[in-house]
Design an enzyme around this catalytic site. Structure first.
Site, PDB file in Angstrom:
ATOM      1  N   CYS A  41     -75.567  10.112  20.467  1.00  0.00           N
ATOM      2  CA  CYS A  41     -77.019   9.995  20.540  1.00  0.00           C
ATOM      3  C   CYS A  41     -77.621  10.075  19.145  1.00  0.00           C
ATOM      4  O   CYS A  41     -76.952  10.407  18.176  1.00  0.00           O
ATOM      5  CB  CYS A  41     -77.575  11.097  21.427  1.00  0.00           C
ATOM      6  N   TYR A 182     -68.333   4.762  31.954  1.00  0.00           N
ATOM      7  CA  TYR A 182     -68.603   6.115  31.467  1.00  0.00           C
ATOM      8  C   TYR A 182     -68.439   7.134  32.589  1.00  0.00           C
ATOM      9  O   TYR A 182     -69.157   7.095  33.585  1.00  0.00           O
ATOM     10  CB  TYR A 182     -70.011   6.169  30.889  1.00  0.00           C
ATOM     11  N   HIS A 185     -68.542  14.079  30.400  1.00  0.00           N
ATOM     12  CA  HIS A 185     -69.564  15.037  29.956  1.00  0.00           C
ATOM     13  C   HIS A 185     -70.451  15.591  31.057  1.00  0.00           C
ATOM     14  O   HIS A 185     -71.425  16.283  30.770  1.00  0.00           O
ATOM     15  CB  HIS A 185     -70.475  14.392  28.889  1.00  0.00           C
ATOM     16  N   ASP A 277     -67.840  19.669  24.208  1.00  0.00           N
ATOM     17  CA  ASP A 277     -67.297  18.541  23.462  1.00  0.00           C
ATOM     18  C   ASP A 277     -67.728  18.573  22.003  1.00  0.00           C
ATOM     19  O   ASP A 277     -66.991  18.138  21.127  1.00  0.00           O
ATOM     20  CB  ASP A 277     -67.774  17.239  24.114  1.00  0.00           C
TER      21      ASP A 277
END
Length: 705
Positions: A41, A182, A185, A277
């Site tokens: 991001c 995806y 997370h 992470d």
């Protein structure tokens, strides 16, 4: 055409590093080396697409073989307002994404896109659609939104597969080479289907491991069929949620990967959630994920990429040689140094800006602001201000510069001005360059932060036109006597010891005989007398928690008090608040929240509830006040007062930068140093113009909507 100077000369590269520059097959594609910028991001997204495109393009120029987007929302029924990510809701979003893909391709890199349907991770505050997930559960957002996701039925699943396929085709049209599926997370619907923590279904999409993997398999196979032999399809998956068998765990995910094996073209493996992470260096060493990803390569013939905040080149080589990873994944190290691959290729190891793991970059996403980096102040300014991490504009005059203060702002200004070709005198009052960084790097968990000073000192060693002087505490008379035309005041700041901070804007009453210390005093070696210490944190970033931790490590009985509802509350923006609070509790520190410091006596401190005003007293032999700082501005103030003498002394300007102007983060300081150096002798913006570019939404005629 501007006259630019590119810094750094290639050196001989040891042969053992050649393995990092071998090409890697990813499905029908070939990556030029093993350096892979994983999706990350940046706080720009759909609001700043051109700035974002240039940021990614700079990384391609820096040698990364694969460069990926952040999350890209694929449908309006799942969006994560207030976070600003990219969108691919319909064809109108293609041009902005194509601009990014084009910038990445300009320098020979492959462009990857991470399509995301957040499902339970999005409250849909913008679209106001009802969120969907595998079951009827509250949304899993960072802010505990009072919204629930509804359980998807079979038609919803069919619709979602169609929406994903439409987004895949749009991504291909936009020019992307790798199109992600995806499932990582805990931020997307596929992760939610994989995890028994969220998936309570009893149909063919729930229950057994094979059933929970079913939707991931279907979407991956459909994506591969849609892109044909022109694009690669990676799966990004989290191998552990660090919750034991209460969540996804290593052995279970390895079984899942074994079931899917060679269906995707690449496996991108992570931990979940994001806070695991991307742990800060305060709580995790380089390569902390290796025990979780070590076996993945044995389960597939397809390449594997993983992350670990890797800055050690030898560690990277070892990962490849051991067969753990095929590609070295990076988010934060690619932000700190977009030219990391090229510098390794050219043997320029001393020129690498190593990531310090502070996660100030992450705060851009949480504050919906352009990404920033403590080590790399050009981050997000590549297009907005025309800054480049490895090139500077040649100096416009031969007028020298005097920089007073060798902290992060002064060092950044000195090395950038030196690279531009200016003659720089750097006056440091102490005996070593680094300023606040040197002191803070000696605090618990912050040793990696010394890299801020180390990198810049190494650069100065290569600049014969920058001359540092030590033990040089200058007065206004000294500065006027030197007659150097440009003067930069980078003298830092001092922690207050009077209680003034966010909560109190006036000093708190402190009785005679009360023992009060500031973080600066503690960092200078002072210690409380007695056993009971209260740490009052009205700073709310990292320093209050670290002061409490340090006191506990020294054997004091510590009570941490804050007017906030939790310890170090701003560090939610750096993904470490939970880790800080856990560390304090594990060390036996008592945490008292929602209390305001009211007065300090020799053996106690007065506190009042921030809601009711009810008074409390805490026994304390000493108090450490972590509040605000004051700029060390005496020199700049005196020089301003003596401005009438400048002309005779040959001085044209005196400029305070960094903490000496207004105390803030180290990232603010390095940015301030860079900005001064970049803008010196450059034409200022015209009256009414902004000092940076911005993109503004264009309006189309109403009758065309």
């Amino acid at each position: 055409m501007e006259d630019w100077i590119a810094w750094g000369q290639p050196q001989a590269r040891p042969a053992r590093y050649d393995v990092l520059f071998e090409p890697v097959k990813i499905g029908p594609l070939t990556a030029r080396n093993r350096f892979y910028q994983v999706p990350h991001c940046n706080g720009m997204g759909y609001r700043d697409p051109t700035a974002l495109a240039h940021m990614r393009g700079i990384k391609a120029e820096g040698g990364w073989a694969v460069i990926c987007t952040e999350q890209v929302e694929l449908h309006h029924t799942s969006e994560i307002t207030p976070f600003i990510e990219l969108r691919l809701w319909d064809d109108r979003d293609i041009p902005a994404l194509a601009r990014m893909a084009d910038k990445i391709h300009e320098h020979g890199a492959l462009a990857g896109i991470e399509l995301a349907y957040n499902g339970m991770n999005g409250s849909n505050l913008y679209s106001r659609e009802v969120p969907m997930g595998p079951g009827h559960l509250p949304v899993a957002t960072f802010t505990y939104d009072p919204v629930q996701a509804r359980q998807m039925n079979k038609q919803d699943i069919r619709n979602l597969r169609t929406w994903h396929l439409q987004a895949v085709k749009r991504a291909k049209t936009a020019g992307f080479d790798l199109i992600y599926v995806y499932a990582a997370h805990a931020l997307g619907f596929l992760h939610h289907f994989l995890s028994r923590r969220y998936n309570h279904r009893i149909d063919e999409y729930g229950g057994s491991l094979e059933n929970r993997v079913r939707l991931l398999r279907e979407i991956t196979e459909e994506t591969k069929a849609a892109v044909g032999d022109t694009c690669a399809v990676p799966i990004r998956i989290s191998v552990d949620e660090l919750l034991g068998e209460g969540g996804l765990y290593k052995e279970e995910v390895e079984d899942m990967i074994g079931l899917l094996g060679d269906i995707p073209d690449l496996w991108d493996v992570t931990l979940a959630g994001w806070e695991n992470d991307s742990q800060t260096s305060r709580f995790a060493e380089e390569g902390v994920q290796e025990p979780f990803i070590a076996n993945i390569r044995k389960l597939t013939s397809k390449p594997v990429v993983g992350v670990g905040r890797y800055t050690s080149v030898d560690r990277m080589v070892s990962l490849v040689n051991k067969g753990i990873l095929d590609m070295i994944g990076a988010a934060r190290p690619s932000i700190a140094d977009p030219f990391l691959p090229n510098k390794i290729a050219e043997g320029r190891f001393d020129d690498i800006r190593e990531c310090i793991g502070c996660n100030i970059c992450v705060s851009g996403d949480f504050t919906q602001s352009p990404i920033r980096c403590t080590q790399n102040p050009t981050m997000a300014e590549e297009w907005r201000k025309g800054w480049h991490p490895e090139k500077v504009r040649r100096h416009k005059t031969d007028k020298p510069v005097l920089i007073i203060g060798g902290g992060p702002a002064g060092l950044e200004a000195a090395q950038t001005l030196g690279k531009r070709g200016y003659e720089v005198t750097l006056a440091e009052a102490g005996t070593e360059l680094g300023g606040r960084v040197l002191k803070e790097a000696r605090l618990p968990g912050l040793s990696a932060w010394v890299r801020v000073a180390d990198y810049r000192k190494m650069q100065l060693h290569q600049l014969p036109n920058v001359t540092p002087y030590f033990d040089s505490r200058l007065s206004a008379d000294d500065v006027l006597g030197f007659g150097i035309p440009r003067v930069v005041i980078a003298t830092g700041a001092t922690w207050r010891a009077d209680g003034v901070g966010h909560f109190h804007t006036l000093p708190v009453p402190i009785a005679d005989g009360a023992q009060v210390l500031s973080p600066g005093m503690v960092m200078d070696g002072q210690r409380p007398i007695g056993r009971q210490v209260v740490v009052w944190d009205d700073d709310h970033y990292y320093m209050g928690g670290i002061m409490a931790e340090l006191m506990a490590d020294k054997g004091y009985q510590v009570t941490y008090v804050t007017p906030a509802s939790e310890a170090s509350t701003w560090t939610r923006n750096t993904l470490e608040q939970h880790a800080i609070q856990r560390r304090l509790l594990e060390k036996g520190i008592v945490i008292r929240t929602a209390l305001a410091l009211s007065d300090i006596a020799p053996d106690s401190v007065g506190m009042s509830c921030v809601y009711t005003g009810r008074r409390h007293e805490l026994a304390a032999d000493a108090v450490v006040l972590v509040t605000a700082r004051l700029p060390n501005d005496a020199l700049s103030v005196e020089l301003e007062e003596r401005q009438a003498e400048w002309a005779d002394a040959g001085i044209e300007s005196v400029t305070a930068i960094g903490d000496a102007l207004a105390p803030a983060t180290i990232a603010h300081a390095t940015y301030a140093g860079r900005r001064y150096a970049e803008e010196l002798d450059e034409a200022p913006p015209a009256e009414g113009e902004l000092p940076f570019k911005r993109e503004i939404t264009g309006l189309v005629p109403l009758d065309t909507l």
